[in-house]
Design a protein around this motif. Structure first.
Motif, PDB file in Angstrom:
ATOM      1  N   SER A  16      -7.710  -8.769  -0.511  1.00  9.89           N
ATOM      2  CA  SER A  16      -7.285  -9.892  -1.368  1.00  9.89           C
ATOM      3  C   SER A  16      -5.764  -9.929  -1.488  1.00  9.89           C
ATOM      4  CB  SER A  16      -7.917  -9.763  -2.761  1.00  9.89           C
ATOM      5  OG  SER A  16      -9.322  -9.835  -2.686  1.00  9.89           O
ATOM      6  N   ILE A  17      -5.178  -8.748  -1.672  1.00  5.67           N
ATOM      7  CA  ILE A  17      -3.714  -8.676  -1.779  1.00  5.67           C
ATOM      8  C   ILE A  17      -3.074  -9.075  -0.447  1.00  5.67           C
ATOM      9  CG2 ILE A  17      -1.731  -7.187  -2.280  1.00  5.67           C
ATOM     10  CD1 ILE A  17      -3.674  -5.415  -3.934  1.00  5.67           C
ATOM     11  N   LEU A  23      -8.824  -9.638  -8.164  1.00  7.08           N
ATOM     12  CA  LEU A  23      -7.888  -8.547  -8.434  1.00  7.08           C
ATOM     13  C   LEU A  23      -8.006  -8.030  -9.868  1.00  7.08           C
ATOM     14  CD1 LEU A  23      -4.722  -9.905  -6.581  1.00  7.08           C
ATOM     15  CD2 LEU A  23      -6.282  -8.103  -5.811  1.00  7.08           C
ATOM     16  N   ALA A  74      -0.138  -3.541  -2.906  1.00  6.53           N
ATOM     17  CA  ALA A  74       0.374  -4.181  -4.127  1.00  6.53           C
ATOM     18  C   ALA A  74       1.902  -4.068  -4.189  1.00  6.53           C
ATOM     19  CB  ALA A  74      -0.261  -3.540  -5.359  1.00  6.53           C
ATOM     20  N   LEU A 125      -1.871  -2.940 -10.565  1.00  5.79           N
ATOM     21  CA  LEU A 125      -2.538  -2.347  -9.399  1.00  5.79           C
ATOM     22  C   LEU A 125      -1.677  -1.288  -8.713  1.00  5.79           C
ATOM     23  CD1 LEU A 125      -4.227  -5.527  -7.866  1.00  5.79           C
ATOM     24  CD2 LEU A 125      -5.396  -3.584  -8.924  1.00  5.79           C
ATOM     25  N   LYS A 168     -10.150  -5.541  -2.859  1.00  5.43           N
ATOM     26  CA  LYS A 168      -8.853  -5.730  -3.524  1.00  5.43           C
ATOM     27  C   LYS A 168      -7.714  -5.643  -2.506  1.00  5.43           C
ATOM     28  CE  LYS A 168      -9.882  -4.625  -8.283  1.00  5.43           C
ATOM     29  NZ  LYS A 168      -9.456  -4.009  -9.544  1.00  5.43           N
TER      30      LYS A 168
END
Length: 481
Positions: A429-430, A416, A470, A458, A426
């Motif tokens: 990943s979040i 991130l 995010a 983010l 990203k």
């Protein structure tokens, strides 16, 4: 004077402007009876004259077929099979007429298949091979002729030609290989006809089956489905079981590539799984040849793609999982390491079973998927992230300890923070991070690693999906939702 007259006409007919006067003078109908002659010179000149006058004139060609020229052509090919000039003229005539449905119908009542296979066998130069292939390709569009060609043993001759030219880089040889491959495809296509079954049953040569994949034939889903319906998959597996440890490497690669392509269409996955293909592939994985292992793993990954049942079967096989983990540990240049990781991720991504999650956890495969998140390839990163997110949703409790040991939270934070990480990575990943918040211990790690600040940054990212994810994860982290 007839022979000399026919010779003069064959020369005159070379000139495009002279064709019309020849036709108007009814010379074609006058020449046709000469094809019954036993004088080879007469046959040669009369054949050339007729061919040149009728070239590219469909009406005249239809007329030729109607008056029985096909019977004469096949007789000449049979009686004078050793005469190169006569055979050449005869093949050119057949080449010009073979596209006509009426000609195919007439040819199906003769023994032309036997004669063409004989000429294919004795052809000594590329030009002759190309002419014969052109005639055969046209005839293979007719079901009756297709059967006759296979019964005449065309597959055996094709085998010899392909084996002889295998590996050649000469342009002329490449053209012949393609023509032979195209002919094979024509013989296999169409309805589940008698010719198809004869062809597959009698074809013992590896090259015929394998060059189908080299010709690009298996790049089309429809053709892949067709091949599986015909049982080609088991022939390829039989071949590999005999030769995977030894033999011609190019043959092995072609078979393995074909297997992988055949496993792509969804309908094929179902049929291949029902027929026990996955088990046979696993047995082949005993091979210690990395290139074979790489492609076999890729085939299993194709089979598991979108198939929960397949993922569940593969994901509960301890021997397979242990072997995959061994390959994940290996540092090899052949790609087996990466393909093993991708198969492991695919099994998790497509399964819906707690048993599979537990089996992969017990095989110590989780840490390899965490490592896979840091791959140089975004596709592999996303596969790993999605697999871990799905596994977390299914059974986070089982994975919690492995996630802590492999420092999953810290790895996610690095992804991130890295400006080079792609937006999709990203985003995923979040998403995984959000699912980890359901664990008290992992939530604590997330808070201690100060990921909250990174998520806040983010929220102003250029990608709308990243921003939305995010914001959502921050709300969960703050206890707002």
């Amino acid at each position: 004077c007839a022979v000399k007259a026919a010779q003069v006409l064959s020369e005159i007919a070379k000139n495009e402007e002279m064709k019309k006067p020849c036709i108007e003078a009814d010379l074609v109908l006058t020449l046709i009876p000469l094809l019954e002659s036993t004088d080879q010179e007469m046959l040669l000149h009369a054949g050339r004259a007729i061919g040149r006058i009728c070239y590219d004139n469909r009406d005249l060609q239809e007329e030729l077929v109607k008056v029985g020229v096909i019977t004469s052509l096949v007789r000449i090919l049979t009686d004078y099979a050793e005469s190169e000039p006569l055979v050449h003229v005869d093949l050119l005539a057949l080449c010009n007429l073979a596209d006509l449905d009426t000609a195919k119908e007439a040819l199906s009542k003769t023994k032309v298949a036997e004669q063409l296979v004989k000429q294919l066998r004795r052809a000594e130069n590329h030009e002759r091979l190309e002419i014969v292939f052109e005639v055969l390709q046209a005839l293979a569009e007719n079901d009756a002729l297709k059967v006759q060609l296979v019964e005449a043993g065309v597959q055996e001759v094709l085998s010899e030609i392909l084996l002889r030219l295998q590996g050649s880089s000469q342009a002329e040889d490449t053209c012949i290989v393609k023509a032979a491959s195209d002919l094979i495809v024509s013989l296999l296509l169409g309805e589940l006809s008698r010719s198809t079954h004869i062809f597959l049953a009698s074809c013992e040569c590896n090259t015929i089956r394998l060059l189908i994949s080299k010709s690009g034939f298996l790049k089309t889903d429809g053709n892949c489905v067709r091949m599986v319906q015909l049982g080609v998959i088991h022939q390829l597996l039989d071949l590999l079981e005999k030769h995977v440890e030894s033999g011609d490497v190019s043959v092995q690669h072609a078979a393995l590539s074909a297997l992988r392509n055949l496993a792509i269409p969804v309908v094929n996955k179902v049929q291949m799984l029902e027929e026990g293909v996955a088990e046979r592939i696993q047995a082949l994985l005993r091979s210690e040849m990395p290139p074979a292992q790489f492609k076999l793993l890729g085939t299993l990954r194709m089979l598991a793609d979108g198939q929960a049942d397949a993922a569940e079967i593969l994901g509960q096989d301890p021997m397979l999982l242990n072997r995959l983990v061994q390959w994940c540990n290996a540092n090899d240049p052949t790609g087996v390491h990466g393909e093993a990781n991708r198969l492991l991720a695919s099994i998790l991504r497509h399964n819906r079973s707690q048993e599979v999650v537990k089996a992969i956890q017990e095989a110590q495969g989780v840490k390899h998927l965490v490592s896979m998140m840091t791959s140089k390839h975004a596709a592999m990163q996303n596969e790993a992230l999605n697999a871990l997110a799905i596994a977390s949703t299914i059974d986070l409790g089982t994975l919690e300890e492995s996630f802590k040991e492999s420092q999953l939270v810290q790895s996610l934070h690095k992804l991130l923070q890295d400006d080079n990480t792609s937006p999709e990575v990203k985003y995923n990943s979040i998403g995984l991070l959000c699912s980890l918040l359901n664990s008290g211990d992992l939530r604590q790690e997330i808070e201690e690693d100060k990921i909250k600040e990174t998520l806040e940054q983010l929220c102003s990212h250029s990608n709308a999906n990243v921003v939305k994810e995010a914001v959502t994860t921050l709300q969960v982290l703050r206890g707002e939702t």
